[in-house]
Design a protein around this motif. Structure first.
Motif, PDB file in Angstrom:
ATOM      1  N   VAL A   1      -9.401  16.119  43.089  1.00 30.79           N
ATOM      2  CA  VAL A   1      -8.720  15.474  44.200  1.00 30.79           C
ATOM      3  C   VAL A   1      -9.739  14.761  45.074  1.00 30.79           C
ATOM      4  CG1 VAL A   1      -8.798  17.555  45.645  1.00 30.79           C
ATOM      5  CG2 VAL A   1      -7.060  15.817  46.074  1.00 30.79           C
TER       6      VAL A   1
ATOM      7  N   GLY B   1      -7.338  20.905  39.344  1.00 27.49           N
ATOM      8  CA  GLY B   1      -7.285  19.519  39.755  1.00 27.49           C
ATOM      9  C   GLY B   1      -8.606  18.926  40.177  1.00 27.49           C
TER      10      GLY B   1
ATOM     11  N   ARG C   1       3.212   4.803  43.437  1.00 25.59           N
ATOM     12  CA  ARG C   1       3.784   6.013  42.819  1.00 25.59           C
ATOM     13  C   ARG C   1       4.629   5.661  41.611  1.00 25.59           C
ATOM     14  NH1 ARG C   1       4.444   8.163  48.461  1.00 25.59           N
ATOM     15  NH2 ARG C   1       2.901   9.842  48.643  1.00 25.59           N
TER      16      ARG C   1
ATOM     17  N   ARG D   1       0.304  22.395  45.783  1.00 18.87           N
ATOM     18  CA  ARG D   1      -0.242  21.104  46.191  1.00 18.87           C
ATOM     19  C   ARG D   1      -0.343  21.012  47.713  1.00 18.87           C
ATOM     20  NH1 ARG D   1       2.976  17.040  41.937  1.00 18.87           N
ATOM     21  NH2 ARG D   1       1.882  17.765  40.048  1.00 18.87           N
TER      22      ARG D   1
ATOM     23  N   LEU E   1      -1.541  23.187  39.575  1.00 15.65           N
ATOM     24  CA  LEU E   1      -1.190  21.916  40.212  1.00 15.65           C
ATOM     25  C   LEU E   1      -0.435  20.983  39.284  1.00 15.65           C
ATOM     26  CD1 LEU E   1      -4.646  21.377  41.962  1.00 15.65           C
ATOM     27  CD2 LEU E   1      -2.537  22.202  43.031  1.00 15.65           C
TER      28      LEU E   1
ATOM     29  N   LEU F   1       0.175  11.938  49.071  1.00 13.34           N
ATOM     30  CA  LEU F   1      -0.348  12.412  47.787  1.00 13.34           C
ATOM     31  C   LEU F   1       0.226  11.592  46.641  1.00 13.34           C
ATOM     32  CD1 LEU F   1      -2.008  14.620  46.282  1.00 13.34           C
ATOM     33  CD2 LEU F   1       0.117  15.952  46.185  1.00 13.34           C
TER      34      LEU F   1
ATOM     35  N   HIS G   1      -9.087  10.690  34.457  1.00  6.74           N
ATOM     36  CA  HIS G   1      -8.831  11.730  33.466  1.00  6.74           C
ATOM     37  C   HIS G   1      -9.489  11.308  32.151  1.00  6.74           C
ATOM     38  CE1 HIS G   1      -5.746  12.959  30.186  1.00  6.74           C
ATOM     39  NE2 HIS G   1      -6.597  13.960  30.340  1.00  6.74           N
TER      40      HIS G   1
ATOM     41  N   LEU H   1      -4.683  12.965  43.122  1.00  8.26           N
ATOM     42  CA  LEU H   1      -4.812  14.237  42.428  1.00  8.26           C
ATOM     43  C   LEU H   1      -4.500  14.054  40.953  1.00  8.26           C
ATOM     44  CD1 LEU H   1      -5.054  17.378  42.275  1.00  8.26           C
ATOM     45  CD2 LEU H   1      -2.607  17.464  42.854  1.00  8.26           C
ATOM     46  N   LEU H   2      -5.465  14.398  40.088  1.00  8.00           N
ATOM     47  CA  LEU H   2      -5.246  14.436  38.651  1.00  8.00           C
ATOM     48  C   LEU H   2      -5.475  15.858  38.165  1.00  8.00           C
ATOM     49  CD1 LEU H   2      -5.705  11.343  39.223  1.00  8.00           C
ATOM     50  CD2 LEU H   2      -6.441  11.176  36.847  1.00  8.00           C
ATOM     51  N   CYS H   3      -4.823  16.246  37.066  1.00  7.92           N
ATOM     52  CA  CYS H   3      -4.778  17.648  36.653  1.00  7.92           C
ATOM     53  C   CYS H   3      -5.366  17.837  35.252  1.00  7.92           C
ATOM     54  CB  CYS H   3      -3.331  18.140  36.690  1.00  7.92           C
ATOM     55  SG  CYS H   3      -2.563  17.987  38.327  1.00  7.92           S
TER      56      CYS H   3
ATOM     57  N   VAL I   1       0.139  11.669  42.404  1.00  9.23           N
ATOM     58  CA  VAL I   1      -0.216  12.430  41.201  1.00  9.23           C
ATOM     59  C   VAL I   1       0.347  11.660  40.008  1.00  9.23           C
ATOM     60  CG1 VAL I   1      -0.168  14.668  40.048  1.00  9.23           C
ATOM     61  CG2 VAL I   1       0.048  14.551  42.547  1.00  9.23           C
TER      62      VAL I   1
ATOM     63  N   GLN J   1      -0.231  11.549  33.481  1.00 12.95           N
ATOM     64  CA  GLN J   1      -1.393  11.271  32.634  1.00 12.95           C
ATOM     65  C   GLN J   1      -0.961  11.194  31.166  1.00 12.95           C
ATOM     66  OE1 GLN J   1      -3.693  14.099  35.771  1.00 12.95           O
ATOM     67  NE2 GLN J   1      -4.410  14.266  33.676  1.00 12.95           N
TER      68      GLN J   1
END
Length: 282
Positions: A276, A274, A112, A72, A57, A86, A154, A132-134, A88, A91
């Motif tokens: 989410v 992820g 965004r 995604r 992701l 969405l 995160h 959504l963070l990864c 994202v 980070q």
């Protein structure tokens, strides 16, 4: 306005979602009561090729961009929210966050843009917006309010030692002040996703020292290792969360790098799983 119903105590169970049967960790009682679906993904269920196989992701790891976008989309479909908006963030291992206050086009665009400049937590107020963070060894934290608002954070070592979990909880509480009275944060649920555990998280003396200074000896079981989950739990409890409302998945990403991405286990070349969350209208 009456106060929202108390949340069920947090739980995390593994099950398969959607037509592709994507394995996710989630809390079904929370979803049934609030309409908030939280989920921690693994490696399975996507279209990316090795070494990013398969549900990568993260868009910053040199994977094919179309595959990442497809992954995604597959995740949102599996969650039953293919049309969710969405967000994202980019980070950056700091403690900056973005609050999404509305689903209208201008508010989403502003959120965004702010998230793309660097953010390590998102607070979401409206229905239909997915955060959504990864991750690939760092800890993920999802915090849910009885109002249905939520935060996704995160917590790498820098963010964890700087108190990003408590800061995300405080930002969420600021949104709840008009609705909830009294000890707002005490009723939140917090979920800590798969991450590198203390036995595998060897750190230098300086990093260990920072955790001991911030959270005491519990956060460093010995002179060379750091316990991220314990540090995050202490941080959240200082912010007012009840211990019984903080749950850890209990999964070490380095030990289980077959099911989850691990930066350390892979030598730095891997995808990102992820954390989410989104709220459905009820």
């Amino acid at each position: 306005m009456s106060e929202p119903q108390q949340l069920p105590l947090p739980s995390l169970d593994a099950r398969l979602f959607g037509a592709r049967r994507i394995p996710l960790l989630s809390d079904d009682p929370l979803f049934r009561q609030t309409g908030v679906r939280i989920a921690f993904t693994g490696r399975e269920g996507g279209v990316s090729s090795a070494p990013f196989d398969t549900l990568n992701l993260g868009s910053h790891v040199s994977d094919d961009a179309d595959a990442v976008e497809r992954n995604r989309a597959l995740l949102l479909q599996a969650l039953g929210a293919p049309d969710a908006s969405l967000i994202v963030p980019n980070q950056v291992h700091r403690t900056d966050g973005v609050t999404v206050s509305s689903r209208d086009a201008a508010a989403l665009q502003a959120a965004r843009e702010a998230a793309s400049k660097g953010a390590d937590y998102l607070v979401v107020e409206p229905c239909g917006v997915a955060a959504l963070l990864c991750f690939a060894d760092c800890a993920s934290v999802i915090i849910v309010s009885p109002t249905g608002r939520f935060a996704v954070a995160h917590a790498g070592w820098r963010g964890a030692v700087a108190g990003i979990a408590s800061q995300a909880a405080s930002a969420l509480a600021a949104c709840d002040e008009a609705v909830l009275d009294g000890a707002i944060v005490q009723g939140y649920n917090a979920y800590i996703g798969p991450h590198i555990h203390a036995e595998c998280f060897e750190c230098g003396e300086d990093v260990v020292g920072q955790f001991v200074e911030a959270f005491g000896g519990q956060a460093a079981p010995d002179a060379r290792h750091v316990d991220l989950a314990t540090a995050i739990r202490i941080d959240l409890m200082r912010a007012g969360l009840s211990s019984e409302r903080i749950i850890d998945s209990g999964i070490c990403t380095r030990c289980d790098s077959v099911s989850y991405y691990s930066y350390r286990a892979s030598g730095g070349v891997c995808g990102r799983h992820g954390a989410v969350a989104l709220r459905f209208a009820q």
